[in-house]
Design an enzyme around this catalytic site. Structure first.
Site, PDB file in Angstrom:
ATOM      1  N   GLU A 156     -13.651   3.692  -0.455  1.00 47.60           N
ATOM      2  CA  GLU A 156     -13.216   4.576  -1.837  1.00 47.60           C
ATOM      3  C   GLU A 156     -13.664   4.001  -3.015  1.00 47.60           C
ATOM      4  O   GLU A 156     -13.426   4.416  -4.089  1.00 47.60           O
ATOM      5  CB  GLU A 156     -11.833   5.001  -1.728  1.00 47.60           C
ATOM      6  CG  GLU A 156     -11.380   5.723  -0.591  1.00 47.60           C
ATOM      7  CD  GLU A 156     -10.140   6.394  -0.579  1.00 47.60           C
ATOM      8  OE1 GLU A 156      -9.760   7.399   0.107  1.00 47.60           O
ATOM      9  OE2 GLU A 156      -9.250   5.983  -1.215  1.00 47.60           O
ATOM     10  N   GLU A 184     -11.425  11.125   6.427  1.00 50.84           N
ATOM     11  CA  GLU A 184      -9.900  11.056   5.800  1.00 50.84           C
ATOM     12  C   GLU A 184      -9.475  12.397   5.260  1.00 50.84           C
ATOM     13  O   GLU A 184      -9.992  12.865   4.714  1.00 50.84           O
ATOM     14  CB  GLU A 184      -9.714  10.145   4.910  1.00 50.84           C
ATOM     15  CG  GLU A 184      -9.935   8.527   5.111  1.00 50.84           C
ATOM     16  CD  GLU A 184      -9.139   7.568   4.021  1.00 50.84           C
ATOM     17  OE1 GLU A 184      -8.158   8.242   3.360  1.00 50.84           O
ATOM     18  OE2 GLU A 184      -9.614   6.406   4.163  1.00 50.84           O
ATOM     19  N   TRP A 214       1.402   3.211   2.288  1.00 48.55           N
ATOM     20  CA  TRP A 214       2.111   3.310   3.650  1.00 48.55           C
ATOM     21  C   TRP A 214       2.652   2.038   4.096  1.00 48.55           C
ATOM     22  O   TRP A 214       3.204   2.015   5.155  1.00 48.55           O
ATOM     23  CB  TRP A 214       1.213   3.845   4.754  1.00 48.55           C
ATOM     24  CG  TRP A 214      -0.113   3.327   4.489  1.00 48.55           C
ATOM     25  CD1 TRP A 214      -1.355   4.039   3.979  1.00 48.55           C
ATOM     26  CD2 TRP A 214      -0.623   1.970   4.885  1.00 48.55           C
ATOM     27  NE1 TRP A 214      -2.373   3.286   3.956  1.00 48.55           N
ATOM     28  CE2 TRP A 214      -1.973   1.824   4.500  1.00 48.55           C
ATOM     29  CE3 TRP A 214       0.052   0.908   5.230  1.00 48.55           C
ATOM     30  CZ2 TRP A 214      -2.826   0.680   4.582  1.00 48.55           C
ATOM     31  CZ3 TRP A 214      -0.587  -0.516   5.536  1.00 48.55           C
ATOM     32  CH2 TRP A 214      -1.951  -0.433   5.051  1.00 48.55           C
ATOM     33  N   TRP A 231       0.804  -1.121   0.215  1.00 47.05           N
ATOM     34  CA  TRP A 231       0.067  -0.040   0.026  1.00 47.05           C
ATOM     35  C   TRP A 231       0.805   1.270   0.021  1.00 47.05           C
ATOM     36  O   TRP A 231       2.162   1.049  -0.092  1.00 47.05           O
ATOM     37  CB  TRP A 231      -0.832   0.060   1.085  1.00 47.05           C
ATOM     38  CG  TRP A 231      -2.354   0.487   0.588  1.00 47.05           C
ATOM     39  CD1 TRP A 231      -2.709   1.828   1.121  1.00 47.05           C
ATOM     40  CD2 TRP A 231      -3.344  -0.179   0.111  1.00 47.05           C
ATOM     41  NE1 TRP A 231      -4.017   2.097   0.726  1.00 47.05           N
ATOM     42  CE2 TRP A 231      -4.410   0.808   0.027  1.00 47.05           C
ATOM     43  CE3 TRP A 231      -3.515  -1.488  -0.146  1.00 47.05           C
ATOM     44  CZ2 TRP A 231      -5.618   0.552  -0.480  1.00 47.05           C
ATOM     45  CZ3 TRP A 231      -4.447  -1.826  -1.005  1.00 47.05           C
ATOM     46  CH2 TRP A 231      -5.651  -0.954  -0.966  1.00 47.05           C
TER      47      TRP A 231
END
Length: 814
Positions: A408, A505, A182, A180
């Protein structure tokens, strides 16, 4: 209040025998064979037995890609003294065949599903050999993608910067395990939850789920292959569970007993909590669109918190201590909510139990994120079982206040992330509705009437539903929740932020501190331009974005000593992140009571993200290992129950008072000492004055030579909430900012007093690898002496503390 609770049973008095512990593990050709712990995973076993280094060290995520491309087999031998019935796997990651005494028992292909296999006729007296053979998740996902030939199901692969694997949306496992923005790519395999044998003669208790409802209607559950028992309490006054900051979290102990011929054959206890939750989406006076906020026990509650990602790439290493530390850190920063993000895992039972006890509301995503998904019958059926099991497991927890279908994916369809042609768009919308509405939503509503369900996040909620479940603009600030990121716009300019109903977010990246990076790096890595710092950054241009944002307001570090410059750069990214998220969060909190240009009534601020999965740059406020970044210390203040928020609008200074209290807050104003009443659960302006007039009234002040600090006081001159600050110019333009030359004195109880020769912004105390945290950090020092305390998480001494302590302020880095 009436408690409807479901007791899932099958006809049969159970005896459980755990198969956890030491197994053997081997790869496909037998070249690697070693002991392995269950629960566990292949990577952990290889590391624990010395076959590989720390997977997080330097570039090992690339060096160890081979592990996920091989097939692995777990084997154990057990003896039985009585005939068993069920072999139970609470969690297998992910695609595996199960063999008992050379006979095929069954197959597994969903990390999030419990599997029960009947093995009555396969067991024998004496030794029994159990094998679980795992297929490479990477190769399996690729094969599933190849078999889906009718049309593509994007995205095919992650961006190159993530250094990940492809087709993760074709396998029901932790989506972020293929990488991902992160986190690393570690496609895990293994028995990540308990394995056991269950024998039963009369009664077999599978699940106890308590659902408190304020309805007299009997809850009807269909398609459950078990007996369902209901207990309905008489209407009584019960103590209610409240979110952190709004009340206590009382519970009741419920005992379930089963008898046969007057003999007690079943006895179990469970906690029962009472609370109600409503997601309010209704018209707002003076604004188009609809509200979007939560009422808990009839009270509107502003959600303050963050987003939760997996705490480790290898779930067997997420210990109770890790969970308790992170969740307590959330509460200690005045948070009352966390969103369990949909690309990770449904967390272990302990996570939700701690949230129950601490009053942390949980926004629970289902595990689908940033992708389209196939809708073949086999895929839909395993998802249906996954969702039913997870809702049954988790719905007793009062902390969970909402289910959300995905992360999302509505936005991905609506704004065309994946370059889908106009002619193909109906196909993908049909798949979207099939998966999230016709299956997941229906199952959740059948299983759980006690909390709301959203199809996606961000979403326009009921407006998205009216538009066929995929809104033209899921980011419409007049509806639902929004995700918003901008790394180019000036984060100190509050006018760049969307005045949304609910911010689920938002955030900015920073690097972790040197003490967190040091164990997984070497000296040549310790510069901002090294291969290591580039490798760890999984967000496109992320390292450059941090520097550009910091450079808008700060002088960048320029030491000629390489290590100091690197450490100073890590520091300046944390300063930037803390100040940016502070500005944005304060904007959302002060927007809760007003409508401006048809927008406002913001009722939630969940920044991205709370925790880290490894030692790398990310949006987190807590580093891998539990160390607080500057942002988390800032959150203690900007999430305080009472908060003054200062900002400029058209060269005019305004100070708002924000209150989460359940009663009116009386404040004394600066002008004439008038009293103003701030209603509980509101934000209102308490001070307004042109900046020029303010500066003229304080002598020789200019924007370049002065900054503002301010706080709220009640009629008795007692301070309410923290002191806040506002810069009237960029610190890089400030005149007269001196090196503070801070010195320190210590006390034996880990109390530290700082002595400064000048005003010092962003004073940062760091004790290296001594685990613990300070009572305050990253603060603006405007007095000569400031005293803070350090709370160590292991035994230490004042001598060790003084030797390790470093102090950095803004003027020390250039």
């Amino acid at each position: 209040a009436k408690l409807h609770f479901l007791l899932f049973r099958e006809v049969c008095n159970s005896l459980t025998e755990s198969l956890n512990g030491k197994w053997s593990l081997s790869n496909s050709d037998g070249s690697v064979s070693l002991p392995a712990q269950v629960p566990g995973c292949v990577h952990s076993a290889l590391h624990q037995q010395g076959f590989i280094q720390d997977p997080y060290f330097r570039f090992n995520d690339l060096s160890y890609r081979w592990i996920a491309f091989d097939n692995w087999t777990y084997t154990t031998i057990f003896t039985v003294s009585k005939q068993k019935v069920l072999l139970v796997f609470d969690g297998a990651d992910t695609v595996a065949s199960v063999w008992l005494n050379g006979i095929t028992v069954g197959k597994m292909n969903n990390m999030f599903q419990r599997y029960d296999f009947s093995v009555r006729d396969m067991l024998k007296d004496g030794d029994n050999v159990l094998k679980v053979s795992f297929l490479s998740p990477v190769l399996y996902a690729a094969e599933q993608r190849k078999a889906h030939s009718a049309y593509r199901v994007p995205p095919e692969c992650p961006p190159d910067v993530q250094k990940g694997e492809c087709h993760v949306n074709f396998i029901r496992k932790e989506q972020s395990s293929f990488s991902w923005d992160w986190g690393p790519s570690f496609p895990t395999m293994g028995l990540w939850k308990e394995v056991r044998l269950e024998a039963f003669d009369v009664l077999h208790l599978i699940q106890v789920s308590s659902v408190p409802l304020y309805s007299a209607d009997i809850l009807i559950v269909q398609n459950v292959k078990c007996f369902v028992f209901y207990i309905i309490l008489q209407s009584v006054q019960v103590k209610l569970w409240w979110p952190n900051g709004h009340g206590n979290q009382p519970f009741y102990q419920m005992t379930v007993r089963g008898f046969q011929d007057e003999y007690l054959i079943l006895n179990t206890e469970t906690k029962v909590y009472f609370r109600t939750v409503e997601l309010v989406q209704e018209p707002i006076v003076g604004s188009p669109g609809l509200s979007f906020y939560f009422r808990i026990n009839g009270k509107p509650v502003f959600l303050k918190g963050s987003n939760w990602i997996p705490a480790h790439s290898f779930q067997d290493q997420v210990t109770p201590a890790v969970l308790k530390n992170l969740l307590q850190s959330a509460v200690d920063a005045n948070m009352n909510a966390l969103r369990v993000w949909g690309g990770g895992v449904y967390e272990q039972d302990l996570f939700y139990s701690i949230c129950d006890e601490l009053g942390i509301m949980v926004w629970q995503d289902f595990m689908f994120a940033c992708a389209m998904y196939p809708t073949e019958n086999a895929f839909i059926q395993t998802v249906r079982e996954e969702v039913a099991q997870q809702v049954q497991r988790l719905k007793s927890h009062p902390s969970i206040i909402i289910w959300s279908g995905n992360n999302e994916n509505e936005a991905a369809l609506a704004t065309d992330w994946f370059n889908i042609s106009v002619s193909q768009r109906p196909t993908y919308i049909k798949d979207y509705v099939t998966l999230y509405v016709n299956n997941i939503r229906k199952i959740v509503q059948d299983e759980d009437h006690s909390r709301p369900f959203l199809v996606s996040s961000p979403t326009n909620g009921v407006e998205s539903e009216q538009e066929g479940w995929v809104a033209a603009n899921p980011y419409d600030t007049h509806y639902g929740d929004t995700h918003f990121y901008s790394y180019v716009l000036d984060c100190w300019d509050w006018t760049t932020f969307p005045r949304t109903r609910f911010a689920s977010e938002y955030g900015f990246q920073s690097w972790p501190s040197f003490s967190t990076l040091q164990p997984v790096s070497v000296k040549e890595d310790w510069s901002y331009g090294s291969n290591f710092t580039s490798h760890r950054q999984h967000h496109e241009d992320g390292n450059q974005q941090m520097m550009k944002q910091a450079a808008l307001h700060f002088n960048l570090p320029n030491s000629t000593e390489p290590l100091k410059r690197f450490r100073d750069t890590l520091y300046i990214t944390q300063v930037m992140q803390a100040q940016c998220v502070k500005t944005q969060t304060e904007f959302y909190r002060r927007s809760q009571s007003e409508i401006i240009d048809g927008r406002g009534h913001t009722m939630g601020a969940l920044y991205w993200q709370l925790n880290d999965i490894w030692q790398a740059p990310s949006w987190s406020s807590i580093e891998f290992g539990g160390k607080w970044k500057m942002l988390h210390y800032f959150a203690q203040n900007f999430f305080a129950a009472v908060l003054p928020v200062g900002f400029e609008d058209d060269n005019t200074l305004l100070i708002y008072a924000v209150s989460d209290l359940d009663h009116n807050l009386m404040l004394r104003t600066v002008v004439h000492s008038d009293l103003v009443s701030v209603p509980g659960g509101s934000a209102m302006a308490t001070f307004k004055q042109p900046v020029a007039a303010l500066l003229a009234g304080c002598g020789r002040c200019t924007r370049l030579t002065c900054l503002l600090t301010f706080h709220l006081e009640d009629p008795s001159s007692v301070q309410q909430g923290p002191t806040n600050h506002l810069f009237l110019c960029s610190p890089k333009e400030a005149q007269g900012l001196q090196r503070p030359n801070i010195t320190v004195s210590y006390k034996t109880d880990y109390t530290i007093t700082l002595h400064s020769a000048a005003v010092a912004p962003f004073v940062w105390l760091d004790v290296g690898n001594i685990p613990g945290r300070f009572s305050s950090n990253g603060f603006l020092m405007v007095s000569r002496n400031v005293t803070v305390s350090f709370n160590p998480w292991r035994p230490t001494s004042v001598a060790e503390l003084s030797k390790s302590l470093t102090i950095t302020s803004l003027r020390d880095v250039y």
